[in-house]
Design an enzyme around this catalytic site. Sequence first.
Site, PDB file in Angstrom:
ATOM      1  CB  SER A  93      -0.914   0.012   1.236  1.00 35.75           C
ATOM      2  OG  SER A  93      -1.829  -1.051   1.191  1.00 35.75           O
ATOM      3  N   GLY A  94       0.544   2.178  -0.904  1.00 34.89           N
ATOM      4  CA  GLY A  94       1.283   3.431  -0.975  1.00 34.89           C
ATOM      5  C   GLY A  94       2.565   3.351  -1.765  1.00 34.89           C
TER       6      GLY A  94
ATOM      7  CB  SER B 167       3.160   3.096  -7.263  1.00 33.83           C
ATOM      8  OG  SER B 167       2.956   4.416  -6.860  1.00 33.83           O
ATOM      9  CB  SER B 168       1.220  -2.525  -5.734  1.00 36.35           C
ATOM     10  OG  SER B 168      -0.032  -2.102  -5.201  1.00 36.35           O
ATOM     11  CB  SER B 169      -2.354   0.081  -9.003  1.00 36.72           C
ATOM     12  OG  SER B 169      -1.950   1.424  -8.752  1.00 36.72           O
TER      13      SER B 169
ATOM     14  CB  ALA C 240       4.379  -2.217 -10.020  1.00 38.16           C
TER      15      ALA C 240
ATOM     16  CG  ASP D  67       2.212   6.218  -8.887  1.00 37.78           C
ATOM     17  OD1 ASP D  67       2.893   6.914  -8.110  1.00 37.78           O
ATOM     18  OD2 ASP D  67       0.995   6.021  -8.723  1.00 37.78           O
TER      19      ASP D  67
END
Length: 375
Positions: free
Chosen positions: A138-139, A141-143, A145, A187
Site C-alpha cells: 500500500s502506498g 504504487s503496486s497498481s 507496477a 508512479d
Amino acid sequence: MGASSWPSAEEVDNVRNVVAKMSGRDHRDVKFVVSPYRICPLGAHIDHQGGIVTAMTINMGIILGFIPTDDGLVFLHSKQFQGDVTFSVNEEQISKETHQEPGWAHYARGALYALQKRGYHLSKGIIGYICGSEEHSSGLSSSAAVGIAYLLALENANDKTISPEDNVELDRVIENEYLNLRNGILDQSAILLSKYGYLTCVDCKIKEHKFVKFAEENKQSRGHMAYKILLAFSGLKDCLTDKNSGYNSRVSECQKAARALLEAPSPPLPTITTTDHRASDDGKSNPRLCDVNPSLYEAHKAILKPELANRARHYFSENERVIKGIEAWASGNLEVFGKLISESGHSSIYNYECVAAWKNQNGGDNLFCIEAISG
C-alpha cells in the site's frame, strides 16, 4: 544475487515452474517482467497538477512470468488474488465496467485497451502468473507496477519495441482513461525511468526527468550509502479507483482552485500557460495549478474557499519543498531533506487532507508523520 537483492533466485524459479505447469511448456521458455514498487520522498499529490516530484524504486515489486500464445489468448493467474482471468487480444476493450470478472483483471485488460487506443495491433496473447512482494504494498504504487508489467509482457510477446517514455503514456491511459482515475504520471515515471543510486526528479508539466546523485563526499567507506530508507505501513488501505475513495474529488478541487485563481479580478499578473491540459468529464479543458504563476497565487489566494485554499496551499508549498529537497539531496544534507519530508507529510494530512475520510470515520486526529530518510 545478494541477500537484499530482488527478485531472489527462489522467487524467479517458483514463478517459472508455475508458468511452465500452466502452459505445458518447458520452463526454459518462460519469460519475465520485473516491475518494482516506488517511493516518493517529496512531491506528494501534485503530479496530477503538473508539479515537480521525486522518486526512487525499491527492491520490492511485481514479478510476471509468461509465455506468448499464438492464438491471442490471455490467461492469467495471481498468487495474491482469487480467480483466473481469460480474454483475447482480438477483443476490443471499452471500459472496466463492461466485464464481470475479478477486479484484478482490470489492469491486464487496461493494458490491452491502452495499446489498442494508441494504434498497436496485437496478435499474440500470454499465459501468465503474477505475484507481488509479500510485504505490504500500500502506498508504493503496486497498481502502476502491475499495469506496466502487463504492458511490457504484451509488447514483448508481440515483438513491439516501445520506449520507456511512451510506456509512461500508455500506463497513464490505463489509469486515466480505462480505470477513470485522474492521477498523474509520478508512479509510472518512477518505475520506468529511475536509475540505481539516484533520486529521480520528474517535471510532470513538461514531462521531462533528470537524475540527482547523492553527494559523493557523504558516502561512507566501502561504497555503502550514508542513509537508510524506512518504509512505515500506516495500517490504512484505500482503493483509489473506488468511487468513495475521494481521490478524483481532490483532483477536481485542485482544478477548481486553479480556475478561481486564473479568473481572479485585476490587477492582472502573468500566468504560466500550457497546452498539456487534461480534459474534464464534460469535455472542456480544465486548468491545473501548474498554470498558475506563484505570484498570482500569492496575490489572490485569499479569494479561495477554505477547502480549495488548502489544496492550493499544499501544491505550491510542496513544489517549493521539492526544489529545496533536490538541492539538499545533491549536497548530501540529509537533515534538511528529512525535515522537508516531514513537512510534506504534515501538509498531505492537513492541507491535501488525503486521510480526511478516515479521520472522520474514526472520530480522531491521532496522526503523525516521520522522517523517512535518515543518516
